[in-house]
Enzyme design. Structure first.
Site, mmCIF file in Angstrom:
data_model
loop_
_atom_site.group_PDB
_atom_site.id
_atom_site.type_symbol
_atom_site.label_atom_id
_atom_site.label_comp_id
_atom_site.label_asym_id
_atom_site.label_seq_id
_atom_site.Cartn_x
_atom_site.Cartn_y
_atom_site.Cartn_z
ATOM 1 N N SER A 7 43.862 28.673 43.260
ATOM 2 C CA SER A 7 44.705 29.827 42.916
ATOM 3 C C SER A 7 45.704 29.434 41.838
ATOM 4 C CB SER A 7 45.460 30.322 44.151
ATOM 5 O OG SER A 7 46.483 31.217 43.739
ATOM 6 N N HIS A 32 40.821 31.665 41.414
ATOM 7 C CA HIS A 32 41.435 32.736 42.206
ATOM 8 C C HIS A 32 42.668 33.262 41.470
ATOM 9 C CE1 HIS A 32 42.069 34.725 46.134
ATOM 10 N NE2 HIS A 32 43.351 34.493 45.963
ATOM 11 N N ASP A 34 45.682 35.904 41.701
ATOM 12 C CA ASP A 34 46.447 36.720 42.645
ATOM 13 C C ASP A 34 47.269 37.779 41.934
ATOM 14 O OD1 ASP A 34 45.942 35.626 45.308
ATOM 15 O OD2 ASP A 34 46.861 33.782 44.538
ATOM 16 N N MET A 36 49.781 40.856 42.250
ATOM 17 C CA MET A 36 50.740 41.445 43.191
ATOM 18 C C MET A 36 51.567 42.506 42.480
ATOM 19 S SD MET A 36 52.148 37.974 44.945
ATOM 20 C CE MET A 36 51.044 36.684 45.518
ATOM 21 N N HIS A 65 42.053 38.682 43.353
ATOM 22 C CA HIS A 65 42.581 39.136 44.641
ATOM 23 C C HIS A 65 43.687 40.151 44.387
ATOM 24 C CE1 HIS A 65 44.899 37.840 48.559
ATOM 25 N NE2 HIS A 65 44.427 39.069 48.635
ATOM 26 N N MET A 67 46.448 42.364 45.485
ATOM 27 C CA MET A 67 47.427 42.718 46.527
ATOM 28 C C MET A 67 48.240 43.865 45.966
ATOM 29 S SD MET A 67 48.309 38.818 47.637
ATOM 30 C CE MET A 67 47.616 38.168 46.124
ATOM 31 N N MET A 136 42.913 36.526 55.356
ATOM 32 C CA MET A 136 44.167 35.892 54.941
ATOM 33 C C MET A 136 44.666 34.978 56.051
ATOM 34 S SD MET A 136 44.901 36.810 51.851
ATOM 35 C CE MET A 136 46.508 35.998 51.792
ATOM 36 N N ASP A 174 42.425 32.173 52.664
ATOM 37 C CA ASP A 174 43.418 32.096 51.585
ATOM 38 C C ASP A 174 44.811 31.955 52.177
ATOM 39 O OD1 ASP A 174 44.914 32.403 49.283
ATOM 40 O OD2 ASP A 174 44.376 34.509 48.964
HETATM 41 C C1 DX5 Z 1 49.112 34.491 48.801
HETATM 42 C C2 DX5 Z 1 47.979 34.361 47.806
HETATM 43 C C3 DX5 Z 1 47.332 33.035 47.833
HETATM 44 C C4 DX5 Z 1 48.216 31.882 47.404
HETATM 45 C C5 DX5 Z 1 47.741 30.633 48.094
HETATM 46 O O1 DX5 Z 1 49.555 35.803 48.829
HETATM 47 O O2 DX5 Z 1 46.992 35.326 48.088
HETATM 48 O O3 DX5 Z 1 46.143 33.040 47.060
HETATM 49 O O4 DX5 Z 1 48.205 31.663 46.024
HETATM 50 O O5 DX5 Z 1 48.629 29.598 47.836
HETATM 51 P P1 DX5 Z 1 48.669 28.278 48.725
HETATM 52 O O6 DX5 Z 1 47.305 27.649 48.677
HETATM 53 O O7 DX5 Z 1 49.707 27.457 48.047
HETATM 54 O O8 DX5 Z 1 49.044 28.683 50.131
HETATM 55 ZN ZN ZN Z 2 45.037 35.101 47.075
#
Ligand code: DX5
Ligand code: ZN
Length: 222
Positions: A7, A32, A34, A36, A65, A67, A136, A174
């Site tokens: 990620s 990956h 993310d 948001m 991903h 969110m 998750m 994740d």
């Molecule tokens: C959290 C994200 C993850 C995050 C994981 O909301 O969806 O993908 O980047 O990070 P680590 O591996 O550091 O927990």
């Molecule tokens: Zn993620």
């Protein structure tokens, strides 16, 4: 098949293209990304233009991903930005079937994510249609949190449900994945592992990817 999806949330955003290349050269199977929106989760990361800006820096599979509250509305933007797979939350405001269909019509693979409090039973009806289920293992919104082992029975239930349908489903975990928790998740039936901090905060990301993969393979049932 075991896959590692680093990620970029834990990477150096000022050098995102180089960080993506680093993951590719280090043996990552996917990248990956993310997204948001500050509404579905209490944090804002980046959107489609940032993903598009690194699309030509790596040939890695882009695992996006979302969110965000309305994935149906924005799916096309992410497909155009170069997403290979778009994963959205079942808890979002968009209709699940319609969003799966839209993502597939855009030529991308489609995945469904569930938050820690969402029962596996909610996603099981979509196993046939989805390309991946993301369980998750932390509350979405931030990197660097601790893995929640109580989510593992959901991984096992989804693995069993997929097996009953004769489907070799990708099950992704994740959040908080490190050299130890990757083993726990693989034993429960996960085969796609997102790792932010464990890869990008490591002094040797390539070695970290290799160790995560080897540790997962030892316990893999998927
Ligand atoms: C959290 C994200 C993850 C995050 C994981 O909301 O969806 O993908 O980047 O990070 P680590 O591996 O550091 O927990
Ligand atoms: Zn993620």
């Amino acid at each position: 098949m075991i896959k590692i999806s680093p990620s970029v949330l834990a990477s150096d955003f000022s050098r995102l293209g180089d960080e993506a290349k680093k993951a590719e050269n280090g043996g990552a199977d996917m990248l990956h990304l993310d997204v948001m929106d500050g509404h579905f989760v209490p944090n804002i990361s980046f959107g489609a233009p940032v993903i598009a800006s690194i699309r030509d820096k790596t040939s890695l599979f882009f695992d996006v991903h979302l969110m965000i509250s309305d994935p149906l509305k924005y799916a096309e933007d992410f497909a155009k930005a170069g997403a290979d797979m778009i994963v959205f939350h079942i808890e979002s405001d968009s209709d699940t079937d319609e969003t799966l269909d839209r993502i597939h019509a855009l030529g991308c693979k489609a995945g469904i994510a569930i938050k820690p409090a969402t029962p596996a039973e909610e996603v099981i009806p979509y196993i046939r249609k989805a390309d991946m289920i993301l369980v998750m293992t932390v509350e979405p919104g931030f990197g660097g949190q601790s893995f929640m082992p109580e989510t593992m029975p959901k991984v096992s239930l989804i693995r069993q449900a997929a097996a009953a349908l004769g489907k070799d489903l990708d099950i992704q975990v994740d959040g908080g994945i490190n050299y130890e928790t990757v083993v726990t998740a693989a034993a429960a039936g996960a085969n796609v592992f997102v790792a932010g901090s464990a890869v990008f905060r490591s002094p040797d990301p390539a070695a970290a990817i290799g160790t995560l993969k080897r540790n997962a393979e030892v316990k893999s049932i998927g």
